[in-house]
Design a protein around this motif. Structure first.
Motif, short mmCIF file in Angstrom:
data_model
loop_
_atom_site.label_atom_id
_atom_site.label_comp_id
_atom_site.label_asym_id
_atom_site.label_seq_id
_atom_site.Cartn_x
_atom_site.Cartn_y
_atom_site.Cartn_z
N ILE A 88 0.84 -1.21 0.00
CA ILE A 88 0.00 0.00 0.00
C ILE A 88 0.87 1.25 0.00
N ALA A 89 1.91 1.26 0.83
CA ALA A 89 2.79 2.43 0.91
C ALA A 89 3.45 2.72 -0.43
N ARG A 90 3.92 1.67 -1.09
CA ARG A 90 4.60 1.88 -2.37
C ARG A 90 3.62 2.36 -3.45
N ILE A 91 2.41 1.83 -3.45
CA ILE A 91 1.41 2.27 -4.43
C ILE A 91 1.05 3.74 -4.19
N ILE A 92 0.94 4.14 -2.92
CA ILE A 92 0.67 5.55 -2.60
C ILE A 92 1.80 6.42 -3.14
N GLN A 93 3.04 5.98 -2.98
CA GLN A 93 4.15 6.75 -3.54
C GLN A 93 4.05 6.85 -5.06
N GLU A 94 3.74 5.72 -5.68
CA GLU A 94 3.64 5.71 -7.15
C GLU A 94 2.51 6.60 -7.66
N GLU A 98 -1.15 11.96 -8.52
CA GLU A 98 -2.60 11.84 -8.73
C GLU A 98 -3.37 12.13 -7.44
N LEU A 99 -2.93 11.53 -6.34
CA LEU A 99 -3.63 11.70 -5.07
C LEU A 99 -3.50 13.13 -4.53
N ALA A 100 -2.34 13.76 -4.76
CA ALA A 100 -2.15 15.14 -4.30
C ALA A 100 -3.09 16.09 -5.03
N VAL A 101 -3.20 15.92 -6.34
CA VAL A 101 -4.11 16.78 -7.12
C VAL A 101 -5.55 16.55 -6.66
N LEU A 191 -12.05 7.18 -1.18
CA LEU A 191 -12.56 6.26 -2.19
C LEU A 191 -11.44 5.84 -3.16
N PHE A 192 -10.52 6.76 -3.44
CA PHE A 192 -9.36 6.39 -4.25
C PHE A 192 -8.46 5.44 -3.47
N PHE A 193 -8.39 5.61 -2.14
CA PHE A 193 -7.60 4.69 -1.33
C PHE A 193 -8.20 3.28 -1.41
#
Length: 474
Positions: A88-94, A98-101, A191-193
């Motif tokens: 999960i941590a690595r996918i969040i980094q990748e 997208e998530l920041a925007v 929801l993206f998480f």
């Protein structure tokens, strides 16, 4: 002074669907009764998406899914659970851009904050608790600590994805399963998480996300098959939750409001202190529970510091959250803007002197100029009540004893800041402050290895660090 050309981040990096369902048992569905609500971009009032509103039957299904998943998930060796958390941590980094925007669109915070603060900390929390998953016997909570069961978690709108990480990472690391209710105004990153969980192949039911308003959260908190409740939000709602779970076997942690004192002594480096003051109250538009919303400055340097502070505030750029130059974004909602406006008007009517730098606010959206009040006393409402916006109340003191007395004269006890060249003074004053976190010559610094939480009406329990495991272990 230099003029900054616009430097917008592209919103094309995130694909927002027209509608979103609930995430239950590893799949999205629209909810049993079909009720929906709209989530809007607070900078433009544009509708971003329609989101399903979970009713009691939906919460029942989510809790049942978490209960079914609890046995297999808690039976996994810690090292196996850690693999999912690391993934999960690595996918969040990748997917961090997208998530920041997405976070800036749904929340209104500047992209440079969601990009450079929120997302790195979100990934760091999952990495950190992944490291604990196979070491729980050495955490100091007994030789064979056990998970509690199903955790019902309710998070606020000011740091949607970061508060999710604070809640979900330790719960999963310790073997619990989760039903999470994000804030009504900022449901999209949760929801993206859910999609991140699917991408990480997390077993169905381990994480469930139910969206909706306060009644959805209330039903989750009161659900008889929820073993642990974690809430971050207002003190008023925290009181209601404490009453709701009293007399039950549910475990409870609350991280509530604050009215932090940022104390500047006469030997403090003024320019450094000013940066800390600005970061303490204008970061995330002041939508921070531990914001340094009360500035206590030693009388002998008050005038010099205020001149420097006003000069610095005049350089803050208010506007489009997706512009990389923006310092202060949009207020999260019309309701929050109304509260900030009303309390600021009360401050002026009670005799405090109000000042804001010249700045042009956009025509659409929810905006409030950075504001300071001088001539504030302990009796002013703006010195006692949490405004949760970019508004700073300035008080003065003469002696360290007076500074401590004024700092502690609040029903809250979440955080505080001290600015001085003397290490002995830092230690002496910090020891007397009734606050869960005390920063020295800095402010708003967070680390997943460091516990965070408050005293008095700021709640109880700790999140982060080894201490953050305790709330999820029997």
């Amino acid at each position: 002074m230099f003029e900054y050309a616009p430097a917008p981040e592209s919103r094309s990096v995130v694909d927002i669907a027209g509608s979103y369902g609930l995430f239950i048992d590893g799949a999205f569905d629209g909810g049993k009764d079909g009720n929906v609500f709209k989530t809007v971009n607070p900078a433009t009032e544009e509708v971003l998406a329609e989101v399903a509103a979970a009713g009691p039957e939906d919460v029942d299904r989510a809790v049942a899914a978490a209960r079914r998943a609890f046995g297999p998930w808690s039976a996994l060796p810690g090292a196996e659970r850690a693999k999912y958390l690391f993934r999960i941590a690595r996918i969040i980094q990748e997917r961090s851009r997208e998530l920041a925007v997405l976070e800036s669109l749904d929340n209104g915070k500047p992209i440079k904050e969601s990009r450079d603060v929120d997302l790195p900390l979100v990934a760091a929390h999952f990495f950190y608790y992944a490291g604990w998953a196979d070491k729980l016997a050495y955490a100091g909570f007994g030789p064979d600590p056990r998970p509690i069961g199903v955790a019902g978690q309710v998070i606020p709108w000011n740091f949607p994805l970061l508060m999710l990480a604070w809640k979900i990472a330790p719960a999963l690391a310790t073997g619990n399963t989760v039903v999470l209710k994000p804030a009504e105004t900022t449901p999209l990153s949760a929801l993206f998480f859910a999609d991140v969980c699917r991408q990480a192949e997390l077993p169905p039911g381990v994480v469930n996300i139910v969206t909706g308003a306060g009644d959805t959260g209330a039903y989750l908190v009161q659900h008889p098959d929820v073993n642990k409740v974690a809430f971050t939000g207002s003190t008023e709602v925290g009181r209601e939750i404490a009453r709701a779970v009293s007399g039950t076997a549910k475990r409870l942690t609350l991280e509530l409001g604050g009215k932090a004192a940022n104390i500047v002594f006469d030997d403090a480096p003024i320019d450094q202190a000013v940066e800390g003051i600005v970061n303490g109250i204008f970061f995330n538009q002041g939508h921070v529970c531990c914001a340094g919303s009360r500035l206590l400055v030693q009388e002998s340097v008050a005038d010099e510091l205020l001149v420097s502070l006003k000069r610095r505030m005049a350089t803050l750029r208010v506007g489009d959250p997706l512009d990389k130059n923006t310092d202060i974004g949009a207020i999260n909602s019309a309701a929050q803007l109304t509260r900030i406006t009303e309390l600021s008007e009360i401050g002026a009517s009670e005799g405090a002197e109000r000042w804001s730098p010249e700045c042009t606010l956009p025509d659409r959206g929810f905006w409030f100029a950075p504001t300071i009040f001088t001539g504030v006393t302990q009796a002013h409402r703006i010195a006692r009540e949490e405004i949760f916006g970019p508004v700073l109340s300035v008080l003065t003191f003469r002696t360290p004893e007076e500074a401590v007395a004024k700092a502690n004269n609040t029903p809250y006890g979440l955080s505080a800041g001290i600015w001085t060249e003397k290490g002995s003074r830092i230690l002496a004053v910090a020891d007397k402050l009734r606050a869960g976190v005390v920063w020295a010559n800095t402010f708003n610094k967070f680390d997943p290895a460091s516990p965070f939480g408050g005293y008095k009406e700021s709640g109880y329990g700790r999140e982060g660090g080894r201490h953050g495991l305790e709330a999820y272990l029997a």
